[in-house]
Design a protein around this motif. Sequence first.
Motif, PDB file in Angstrom:
ATOM      1  N   ASP A   1       0.634  -1.247   0.056  1.00  0.00           N
ATOM      2  CA  ASP A   1      -0.821  -0.155   0.301  1.00  0.00           C
ATOM      3  C   ASP A   1       0.764   1.356   0.022  1.00  0.00           C
ATOM      4  O   ASP A   1       0.548   2.461  -0.735  1.00  0.00           O
ATOM      5  CB  ASP A   1      -1.252   0.271   1.277  1.00  0.00           C
ATOM      6  CG  ASP A   1      -2.020   1.260   1.087  1.00  0.00           C
ATOM      7  OD1 ASP A   1      -2.766   1.433   0.201  1.00  0.00           O
ATOM      8  OD2 ASP A   1      -2.145   1.511   1.872  1.00  0.00           O
ATOM      9  N   ILE A   2       1.666   1.329   0.589  1.00  0.00           N
ATOM     10  CA  ILE A   2       3.247   2.522   0.940  1.00  0.00           C
ATOM     11  C   ILE A   2       3.329   2.388  -0.280  1.00  0.00           C
ATOM     12  O   ILE A   2       3.188   3.832  -1.153  1.00  0.00           O
ATOM     13  CB  ILE A   2       3.435   2.037   1.910  1.00  0.00           C
ATOM     14  CG1 ILE A   2       2.837   2.254   3.561  1.00  0.00           C
ATOM     15  CG2 ILE A   2       5.167   3.888   2.044  1.00  0.00           C
ATOM     16  CD1 ILE A   2       4.581   2.066   4.306  1.00  0.00           C
ATOM     17  N   SER A   3       3.912   1.665  -0.819  1.00  0.00           N
ATOM     18  CA  SER A   3       4.853   1.395  -2.794  1.00  0.00           C
ATOM     19  C   SER A   3       3.126   2.344  -3.201  1.00  0.00           C
ATOM     20  O   SER A   3       3.998   3.334  -4.237  1.00  0.00           O
ATOM     21  CB  SER A   3       4.521  -0.272  -2.639  1.00  0.00           C
ATOM     22  OG  SER A   3       5.891  -0.606  -2.017  1.00  0.00           O
ATOM     23  N   LEU A   4       2.487   1.509  -3.722  1.00  0.00           N
ATOM     24  CA  LEU A   4       0.692   2.470  -4.884  1.00  0.00           C
ATOM     25  C   LEU A   4       0.789   3.653  -4.520  1.00  0.00           C
ATOM     26  O   LEU A   4       0.680   4.516  -4.725  1.00  0.00           O
ATOM     27  CB  LEU A   4      -0.436   1.870  -4.306  1.00  0.00           C
ATOM     28  CG  LEU A   4       0.201   0.037  -4.811  1.00  0.00           C
ATOM     29  CD1 LEU A   4      -1.487  -0.829  -4.853  1.00  0.00           C
ATOM     30  CD2 LEU A   4       0.032   0.209  -6.282  1.00  0.00           C
ATOM     31  N   ARG A   5       0.918   4.367  -2.741  1.00  0.00           N
ATOM     32  CA  ARG A   5       1.069   5.678  -2.525  1.00  0.00           C
ATOM     33  C   ARG A   5       2.168   6.354  -2.783  1.00  0.00           C
ATOM     34  O   ARG A   5       2.084   7.536  -3.219  1.00  0.00           O
ATOM     35  CB  ARG A   5       1.003   6.070  -1.060  1.00  0.00           C
ATOM     36  CG  ARG A   5      -0.650   5.170  -0.818  1.00  0.00           C
ATOM     37  CD  ARG A   5      -0.696   5.143   0.887  1.00  0.00           C
ATOM     38  NE  ARG A   5      -2.015   4.521   1.499  1.00  0.00           N
ATOM     39  CZ  ARG A   5      -2.172   5.093   2.887  1.00  0.00           C
ATOM     40  NH1 ARG A   5      -1.632   5.655   3.667  1.00  0.00           N
ATOM     41  NH2 ARG A   5      -3.615   4.775   3.176  1.00  0.00           N
ATOM     42  N   LYS A   6       3.600   5.929  -3.205  1.00  0.00           N
ATOM     43  CA  LYS A   6       4.633   6.592  -3.300  1.00  0.00           C
ATOM     44  C   LYS A   6       4.136   6.803  -4.336  1.00  0.00           C
ATOM     45  O   LYS A   6       4.809   7.663  -5.423  1.00  0.00           O
ATOM     46  CB  LYS A   6       6.202   5.702  -2.845  1.00  0.00           C
ATOM     47  CG  LYS A   6       7.287   5.944  -3.523  1.00  0.00           C
ATOM     48  CD  LYS A   6       8.241   5.340  -3.232  1.00  0.00           C
ATOM     49  CE  LYS A   6       9.439   6.397  -3.027  1.00  0.00           C
ATOM     50  NZ  LYS A   6      10.806   4.485  -2.701  1.00  0.00           N
TER      51      LYS A   6
ATOM     52  N   GLY B   1       1.744   6.620  -6.705  1.00  0.00           N
ATOM     53  CA  GLY B   1       1.151   8.088  -6.882  1.00  0.00           C
ATOM     54  C   GLY B   1       1.305   8.987  -6.151  1.00  0.00           C
ATOM     55  O   GLY B   1       1.355  10.191  -7.440  1.00  0.00           O
ATOM     56  N   VAL B   2       2.201   9.672  -5.067  1.00  0.00           N
ATOM     57  CA  VAL B   2       2.893  10.237  -4.767  1.00  0.00           C
ATOM     58  C   VAL B   2       4.107  10.822  -6.234  1.00  0.00           C
ATOM     59  O   VAL B   2       3.870  12.010  -6.299  1.00  0.00           O
ATOM     60  CB  VAL B   2       3.308  10.442  -3.819  1.00  0.00           C
ATOM     61  CG1 VAL B   2       4.706  11.935  -3.579  1.00  0.00           C
ATOM     62  CG2 VAL B   2       2.302  10.217  -2.890  1.00  0.00           C
ATOM     63  N   GLU B   3       4.723  10.379  -6.850  1.00  0.00           N
ATOM     64  CA  GLU B   3       5.747  10.125  -7.461  1.00  0.00           C
ATOM     65  C   GLU B   3       5.177  10.995  -8.964  1.00  0.00           C
ATOM     66  O   GLU B   3       5.650  11.762  -9.749  1.00  0.00           O
ATOM     67  CB  GLU B   3       6.896   8.967  -8.277  1.00  0.00           C
ATOM     68  CG  GLU B   3       7.290   8.644  -6.709  1.00  0.00           C
ATOM     69  CD  GLU B   3       8.462   7.481  -7.306  1.00  0.00           C
ATOM     70  OE1 GLU B   3       7.918   7.208  -8.325  1.00  0.00           O
ATOM     71  OE2 GLU B   3       9.224   7.301  -5.975  1.00  0.00           O
ATOM     72  N   GLU B   4       3.677   9.528  -9.318  1.00  0.00           N
ATOM     73  CA  GLU B   4       2.899  10.783 -10.503  1.00  0.00           C
ATOM     74  C   GLU B   4       2.550  11.812 -10.377  1.00  0.00           C
ATOM     75  O   GLU B   4       2.300  13.190 -11.493  1.00  0.00           O
ATOM     76  CB  GLU B   4       1.892  10.089 -10.705  1.00  0.00           C
ATOM     77  CG  GLU B   4       2.127   8.045 -11.892  1.00  0.00           C
ATOM     78  CD  GLU B   4       1.649   7.221 -11.086  1.00  0.00           C
ATOM     79  OE1 GLU B   4       0.843   7.504 -11.207  1.00  0.00           O
ATOM     80  OE2 GLU B   4       1.228   6.109 -11.967  1.00  0.00           O
ATOM     81  N   LYS B   5       1.832  12.326  -8.727  1.00  0.00           N
ATOM     82  CA  LYS B   5       1.567  13.245  -9.462  1.00  0.00           C
ATOM     83  C   LYS B   5       2.569  14.891  -9.021  1.00  0.00           C
ATOM     84  O   LYS B   5       2.405  16.376  -9.352  1.00  0.00           O
ATOM     85  CB  LYS B   5       0.894  13.532  -7.347  1.00  0.00           C
ATOM     86  CG  LYS B   5      -0.353  12.595  -7.765  1.00  0.00           C
ATOM     87  CD  LYS B   5      -1.458  13.309  -6.559  1.00  0.00           C
ATOM     88  CE  LYS B   5      -2.692  11.918  -6.087  1.00  0.00           C
ATOM     89  NZ  LYS B   5      -3.090  12.875  -4.977  1.00  0.00           N
TER      90      LYS B   5
END
Length: 319
Positions: A159-164, A166-170
């Motif tokens: 979950d943290i990797s997915l959030r990371k 997403g944050v990198e894409e944003k």
Amino acid sequence: MCRGIRSLSRATERTKVETLLLTLNAFFGGELIQFQATMSEKEVMAEVKEWLAKTFEGAGKSVPEFEYTPRSVSHLHHLMTLSKAKDEAARLVARDFRLKANEYRSQAARIREILENVGLAQESLPSNVVTSAQVLANVANLLNIRDTEMSSFLVAMGDISLRKTGVEEKRAEVNKESKLLLDYTRKAIARLTYLKRTLAQLEDEVAPCEAQMESWNTNLQVMAAKERQYLQQCANYKAVLNHAGYTPEVSHGVLVEMAEHRKELEKKTKPILDTLRSYQDLPPDKALAALAIEDKKRQYADAEKYLEDVLQSALASSE
């Protein structure tokens, strides 16, 4: 141990749901608003006064003086209902917290007893094991997982990797937008600089342009005065021509045509005049001279009559 924690969490969730339902009932009406509708105005006012007295008494102040109108009483009763609902919800949450604390204490005592029976008491464990356990517990709390199983850690890390990601894409999108905005800003600054330079040039040209405009204005006034003078002179000339009997028929073209006819007639009468002058040079013979004079007079009269006829025909054709 994990089952006890899960059962305790379910009880906590049920308590939270009950608190939420009670709060929604207070906000959106429900039975409390129906009960308020069935109460009389005197009962509502008495209840509001009692609630205000208790509230201000708890704060160590007296109730301020104000006029009790139906609108103010209704508003205060609504606030009282919300306050009581929130107080009840807070009491429920506090009671739930106390129950959970007691359950946690009992569960901790039971787990401690089990660990002591198997020889895994905290006092008997090495310091590095205690430290590792504390670190593991802290990591689990940070990852917001309910147990310390490997699968839970893997799911949390995923979950943290997915959030990371997403944050990198944003972040990439924000960087792209930032570069675009920076480009627009640079263009805007360049445009602003150009406009400022143009404005400075125009301000420098204001004084010469104002002088030129002043000169044009002066010339325009002079030309307007000349125009009025010429119009007045034209009107005067028209009046003089009308007084002299000038008509539109006597135009420049008609006068030119009449002059041309006059020249033609002069050409025609010139030979006759030359012949008449030659006769005048002859020796005097009374009879012949009288006959010649009469003939010349007749020819001259015919020429004058022809000239008058031509002039009359020219005037008639111009009319």
